[in-house]
Scaffold this active site. Structure first.
Site, PDB file in Angstrom:
ATOM      1  CE  LYS A   1      18.546  26.016 -43.764  1.00 24.18           C
ATOM      2  NZ  LYS A   1      19.646  26.746 -43.302  1.00 24.18           N
TER       3      LYS A   1
ATOM      4  NE  ARG B   1      19.736  49.586 -34.677  1.00 24.89           N
ATOM      5  CZ  ARG B   1      20.228  50.477 -33.796  1.00 24.89           C
ATOM      6  NH1 ARG B   1      20.770  50.091 -32.666  1.00 24.89           N
ATOM      7  NH2 ARG B   1      20.165  51.764 -34.057  1.00 24.89           N
TER       8      ARG B   1
ATOM      9  CG  ASP C   1      25.053  25.296 -36.767  1.00 29.61           C
ATOM     10  OD1 ASP C   1      23.872  24.922 -36.602  1.00 29.61           O
ATOM     11  OD2 ASP C   1      25.434  25.935 -37.765  1.00 29.61           O
TER      12      ASP C   1
ATOM     13  CE1 TYR D   1      24.978  26.230 -45.639  1.00 30.86           C
ATOM     14  CE2 TYR D   1      25.532  28.127 -44.288  1.00 30.86           C
ATOM     15  CZ  TYR D   1      24.930  27.582 -45.410  1.00 30.86           C
ATOM     16  OH  TYR D   1      24.286  28.414 -46.284  1.00 30.86           O
TER      17      TYR D   1
END
Ligand SMILES: Cc1ncc(COP(=O)(O)O)c(C=O)c1O
Length: 385
Positions: free
Chosen positions: A201, A52, A176, A104
């Site tokens: 994306k 992790r 973003d 978004y």
């Protein structure tokens, strides 16, 4: 494979952050699919204790994206929303954030439905209007969160202007950069403190992975983000890290074709009699075309257009054959969607109307198909509208 300090963008995409695997010389970073690492003796290890916290595949991706965004350090997360959630932990109860109003839908949902419960407050403004941004700041504002171009109306925020306002108020500018990708726009070069992406994306680009990344420049932000990535644990898996690393190798090439197809579709749709309006920053009719041309290197593959009614949009969406009716964007294949009922369904209706996200609005993510095939498909579907 040694990079010179002035290596260009496509070279950075291919090589930055990557060395042949130290064990075998494998040119491609392996998928280190392990949960833990064996230590040589008590207190002695190779810098890797638990996956992790540290994973070589993820670290390679983080170095690669930091380099192509011209930032100092990247942090990869399990999704774009997990990345934005991690950035939000930089805030404390009582803090205020100024946000692009046309952000978004999932970002709005996180801010409005989750983070407001933790005594954070948000003002949604058209960040294309810098005077409105300035007015929205309060003494409690700690962050300006900008999306440019916005999803799906393609409004552009002047990044240098936004950075100047944030600095004056001692607030972080977070951008973003999902829609543009670092190939078209590098916000840190305009003064942004933090860049976030949904790697789902353009960065991955092949519609086969969900992920997110945060790129930071300030040492204090880097220290906090490293801590929170481990503390909350919403890390990107080794396999997804490997997929995104493969994606960024072709980012420059793919974006050139996304740009070309986006522009060609925008021009085609703008001339079509059934289309009332096209939103695409590459069109001279876009109100911020000049700003986009100054700030971006290409206008991207995202566009939206107004058909006037839900019925018209429904006929188009139900009749396309090559374009796939699906949420998401930035993949090699062209997608078409209905923002009001899909990506932006969580935005209240009156807000949607005010933003121009009408029932007749359709969004396209232009993929890499032959442009004639895309135009033919839209032509036959628009005949049925
Ligand atoms: C601009 C933008 N930011 C963030 C996200 C969230 O990313 P993810 O779906 O990877 O969580 C999306 C998803 O569509 C997006 O379009």
């Amino acid at each position: 494979m040694k990079l010179t300090p002035n290596a260009r963008f496509s070279t950075l995409c291919l090589h930055a952050g990557q060395e042949p695997d130290p064990t075998t010389g494998a040119i491609i970073t392996p998928i280190y699919q392990t949960s833990t690492y064996v230590q040589q003796e008590l207190g002695k290890h190779k810098g890797y204790e638990y996956a992790r916290t540290q994973n070589p595949t993820r670290e390679t991706l983080e170095r690669n994206i930091a380099a192509i965004e011209n930032g100092a350090q990247g942090f990869a997360f399990a999704s774009g929303m997990a990345a934005i959630g991690a950035v939000a932990t930089m805030l404390k109860a009582g803090d205020h954030v100024v946000v692009s109003d046309n952000t978004y839908g999932g970002t709005f949902r996180l801010f409005d439905k989750v983070l407001r419960r933790y005594q954070l407050s948000f003002s949604y403004v058209d960040t294309a209007d810098l005077a409105a941004v300035e007015r929205a700041f309060t003494p409690a504002t700690r962050m300006l969160f900008v999306e440019t171009p916005t999803n799906p109306i393609m409004r552009i925020t002047d990044l240098a202007g936004a950075a100047a306002i944030a600095k004056r108020h001692d607030a972080r500018l977070v951008v973003d950069n999902t829609f543009a990708s670092p190939c078209l726009q590098r916000p840190i070069e305009f003064g942004a403190d933090i860049v976030v992406h949904s790697t789902t994306k353009y960065l991955n680009g092949h519609s086969d992975s969900i992920g997110g990344v945060v790129v930071a420049v300030r040492a204090d932000d880097i220290e906090w983000l490293r801590f929170i990535q481990n503390a909350e644990g919403a890390i990107l898996s080794p396999f997804d890290s490997w997929l995104v690393l493969r994606g960024t190798k072709t980012l420059a090439l793919r974006m050139a074709q996304h740009n070309a197809n986006g522009m060609a579709l925008a021009l085609f749709l703008e001339k079509h009699t059934k289309v009332q309006h096209v939103y695409y920053p590459g069109l001279p009719s876009h109100p911020q075309h000049e700003l986009a041309a100054r700030q971006m290197r290409g206008f991207g593959g995202m566009l939206a257009f107004e058909l006037g009614s839900l019925e018209a949009a429904r006929h188009l969406l139900n009749n396309v054959k090559l374009l796939a009716l699906a949420e998401s964007l930035g993949g090699v294949e062209s997608l078409i969607s209905h923002p009001a009922s899909m990506t932006h369904a969580s935005v209240p209706e009156d807000t949607r109307q005010a933003l121009g996200i009408t029932d007749g609005l359709v969004r396209i993510s232009a993929g890499l198909e032959d442009i004639d095939d895309l135009r033919e498909d839209l032509t036959q579907a628009l005949e049925r509208v």
